[in-house]
Design an enzyme around this catalytic site. Structure first.
Site, short mmCIF file in Angstrom:
data_model
loop_
_atom_site.label_atom_id
_atom_site.label_comp_id
_atom_site.label_asym_id
_atom_site.label_seq_id
_atom_site.Cartn_x
_atom_site.Cartn_y
_atom_site.Cartn_z
N LYS A 180 49.47 6.46 74.49
CA LYS A 180 49.89 5.44 75.45
C LYS A 180 48.94 4.26 75.34
CE LYS A 180 49.04 4.00 79.29
NZ LYS A 180 49.25 2.57 79.03
N CYS A 290 32.93 -2.49 75.76
CA CYS A 290 32.12 -1.52 76.51
C CYS A 290 30.68 -1.57 76.02
CB CYS A 290 32.69 -0.13 76.33
SG CYS A 290 32.89 0.27 74.59
N GLU A 387 30.27 -4.11 84.82
CA GLU A 387 30.55 -4.71 83.51
C GLU A 387 31.06 -6.13 83.74
OE1 GLU A 387 33.44 -1.53 82.27
OE2 GLU A 387 32.23 -1.63 80.46
#
Ligand code: NAD
Length: 483
Positions: A180, A290, A387
Site C-alpha cells: 500500500k 527520516c 521532525e
C-alpha cells in the site's frame, strides 16, 4: 506540459497480475506539489480489494517460494537492469508527484534499483547452520523459510526506494507481497509494475493497492491470518497503531519510523567537509527524510565559521519546479507539510531564534519553502523535539563532549546521528555512546543497500538492507536430528 510522461502510467489497482478498478469504483486525486494541479486520478482500494490482493498473493506463494534461489535472483537482477533502463522516466515521475528536484529523484531511482541488485545477490545466500547439541549429541539443523505473505506500507518521501527496500528482500526470501503506497505518491509504484512483470515477476507475487482508507484496508489485511509480516515505513504515530493491529494475529513487524537526527560538529572538525555533509544530511529531499539532520550542535569555537558557511550554501540553492534544469530545491509534498514547517519556524523565532537566511514563504502556486538557517535556537523550541521535515537547519552551540552526547541522546528517537571530528578515537568513542541505529562519522549520508538501515528506541524495530533486511522476511526453523 508533462502529459506524455503520465500517458503510460497505470492508475488502477494491480492485483494478481491484472489492472482492476476499486470494487466500489472509488478514486482519489494525485497533485503536483509544484503547480497544485491534479495530475492523475487513482483507484482507491476497499477492504474487499485488499482481501482480493491477499488471495492473489496466497495463490502465488507456493510457486514463488519453491522457485530455485538462482531463478529468483535472476528476476531481481533483471528488475534492477530494467529500472536503470527507464531511470529518467521514473525520476521525472517521482518529481512530478513528490516535488523533489530532479537530481534528488535521479539519486532515489539509482538507490531504489540497487535494492534489486543487492537482493539478487542475497537471494542465493540464505545460509543455515548445523551443530551438535552439547548434551544429547543430536544434530541441530537450522534453516530459514519464507515467512509468508507480507503487507508493505510506505511513505511519500521516497516513493520508489521505501518500497523497493522492502520488495527486494521479500522477493529474495520467497515471500509474495501486498504493497500500500502513500496516497500522495502512488504513481511511481504503479508505473513500476509493468517493468517488474517484464523482468519476470509472476502474477500475484507483487500486488499494489493505493487507498484513501489506509487504516481500514491495512487493518483488514493484518487481521487476515494468511498475513505473516508487516513491514512499515512512516511516522512513529502510525507505526504504533500498526503494532497494535499486528498484535492480534502476532504478525511479525518490521518498523522504520521517525527520526530526530543530531549533527555534531566538534572543534577539530574539517569545517568544509562538515558543510558538505550538512548539505546532504539536511537538504537531501528538501529535508523530507527520516534521516534529515534536525538539530545542529556546533562547538562554540567553530560556530561562527560553520554558521556563516552553511548560510552561504543554503542561500545559494535554486528553488523552483523540480522538473526544471538547475533547480535543486523543489516544493514540499503538500500544504500540511509546509504548514508544519511554517509553524515550527514561527515557534522557534518567537522563542528567540535568529533567521540567518530564508524563513519567508514565496507566493504560490506550489508548496514551496525556502532553504532556511536558524541560529540560537532555544532549548524549548518545538523543532528540537519534532521532525521538521523541511529545508530548515536549526543551530545550537555546545562546550564539551559529555554535554553534547547527553543532549543528542535526549530524544525518544534513535535513527541516525552525524558527527564530524578529525580525531578518529573521539569519533568512535562518541559513536558508541550515541543511542542511534546508524552513525555518519565524517559523512552526511548513511543509506546504503549493503548496510543495515534502522533505528533504536521509537525509531523502529528491525533493519532494512544488508543480509539483515532479508531476515525480516524469513522464519528460522530448527530440526533436531539423529543420524
Ligand atoms: P505516515 O505515517 O503518515 O504514512 C505512512 C504510510 O502509512 C502511508 O502509506 C499512509 O497512507 C499509511 N497510513 C497512514 N495512517 C495509517 C493507518 N492508520 N493504518 C495504516 N496505514 C496508515 O508517514 P508519511 O507522512 O507518509 O511519511 C513521513 C514519515 O515517515 C516521517 O515520520 C519519517 O520519518 C518516516 N520515515 C521513516 C523512514 C525510516 O526508514 N525510518 C524512512 C522514510 C520516512
Amino acid at each position: 506540459m508533462y502529459e506524455n510522461l503520465l500517458a503510460d502510467v497505470p492508475t488502477d489497482l494491480w492485483i494478481g497480475g491484472k489492472w482492476r478498478k476499486a470494487s466500489d469504483g472509488g478514486r482519489f486525486d494525485v497533485i503536483d506539489p509544484a503547480t497544485e494541479r491534479i495530475i492523475a486520478s487513482v483507484a482507491s482500494a476497499t477492504v474487499e480489494d485488499a482481501i482480493a490482493a491477499i488471495d492473489a498473493a496466497e495463490a502465488a506463494f507456493e510457486g514463488w517460494a519453491s522457485r530455485k534461489p538462482r531463478e529468483r535472483a535472476e528476476i531481481l537482477r533483471r528488475s534492477y537492469e530494467l529500472i536503470m533502463r527507464d531511470a529518467e522516466r521514473f525520476a521525472k515521475l517521482i518529481t512530478l508527484e513528490n516535488g523533489k528536484a530532479l537530481p534528488d529523484s535521479r539519486s532515489e531511482v539509482a538507490y531504489a534499483a540497487e535494492f534489486f541488485r543487492w537482493y539478487a545477490e542475497e537471494a542465493v545466500r540464505n545460509i543455515g547452520d548445523v551443530s551438535r547439541a552439547p548434551a544429547s549429541g543430536a544434530r541441530i539443523l537450522v534453516h530459514h523459510k519464507p515467512a509468508g505473505i507480507a503487507v508493505l506500507v510506505t511513505p511519500w518521501n521516497f516513493p520508489a526506494a521505501m518500497a523497493t527496500r522492502k520488495i527486494g528482500p521479500a522477493l529474495a526470501a520467497g515471500c509474495p507481497v501486498v504493497l500500500k503506497p502513500a496516497s500522495d505518491t502512488p504513481l511511481t509504484m504503479l508505473a513500476l509494475m509493468p517493468v517488474l512483470e517484464e523482468a519476470g515477476v509472476p502474477a500475484g507475487v507483487i500486488n499494489v493497492i493505493p487507498s484513501r482508507s489506509s487504516g481500514k484496508v491495512v487493518g483488514a489485511m493484518l487481521h487476515d491470518p494468511r498475513v505473516r509480516v508487516v513491514s512499515f515505513t512512516g511516522s512513529t504515530e502510525v507505526g504504533r497503531k500498526l503494532l497494535r493491529e499486528a498484535a492480534d494475529n502476532i504478525v511479525k513487524p518490521a518498523m522504520e519510523l521517525g527520526g530526530n537526527a543530531p549533527f555534531i560538529v566538534f572543534e577539530d572538525a574539517d569545517i568544509d567537509a562538515a558543510i558538505d555533509g550538512a548539505m546532504i544530511a539536511k537538504m537531501r529531499n528538501m529535508g523530507e527524510a527520516c534521516t534529515a539532520a534536525n538539530r545542529f550542535y556546533v562547538h562554540e569555537k567553530v560556530h561562527d565559521e560553520f554558521a556563516a558557511k552553511l548560510t552561504a550554501r543554503m542561500a545559494s540553492l535554486k528553488m523552483g519546479n523540480g522538473l526544471d534544469e538547475g533547480v535543486n530545491l523543489g516544493p514540499l509534498v503538500n500544504k500540511d507539510g509546509r504548514d508544519k514547517v511554517i509553524e515550527l519556524v514561527n515557534d522557534a523565532v518567537e522563542k528567540g531564534a535568529r533567521i540567518l537566511t530564508g524563513g519567508r514563504v514565496p507566493d504560490g502556486p506550489g508548496f514551496f519553502y525556502p532553504a532556511t538557517v536558524l541560529d540560537n535556537v532555544p532549548d524549548n523550541a518545538k523543532m528540537l523535539n519534532e521532525e521538521i521535515f523541511g529545508p530548515v537547519a536549526s543551530i545550537q552551540t555546545f562546550k564539551s563532549e559529555e554535554e553534547v552526547i547527553r543532549r543528542a541522546n535526549d530524544t525518544e528517537y534513535g535513527l541516525v546521528a552525524y558527527l564530524y571530528t578529525r580525531d578518529l578515537s573521539r569519533g568512535l568513542r562518541v559513536s558508541e555512546k550515541l543511542d542511534f541505529g546508524m552513525i555518519g562519522l565524517n559523512r552526511g549520508l548513511v543509506s546504503d543497500p549493503a548496510a543495515p538501515f534502522g533505528g533504536m528506541k521509537q525509531s523502529g524495530i528491525g533493519r532494512e538492507g544488508a543480509h539483515e533486511g532479508m531476515m525480516e522476511f524469513l522464519e528460522t526453523q530448527y530440526v533436531s536430528v539423529t543420524w
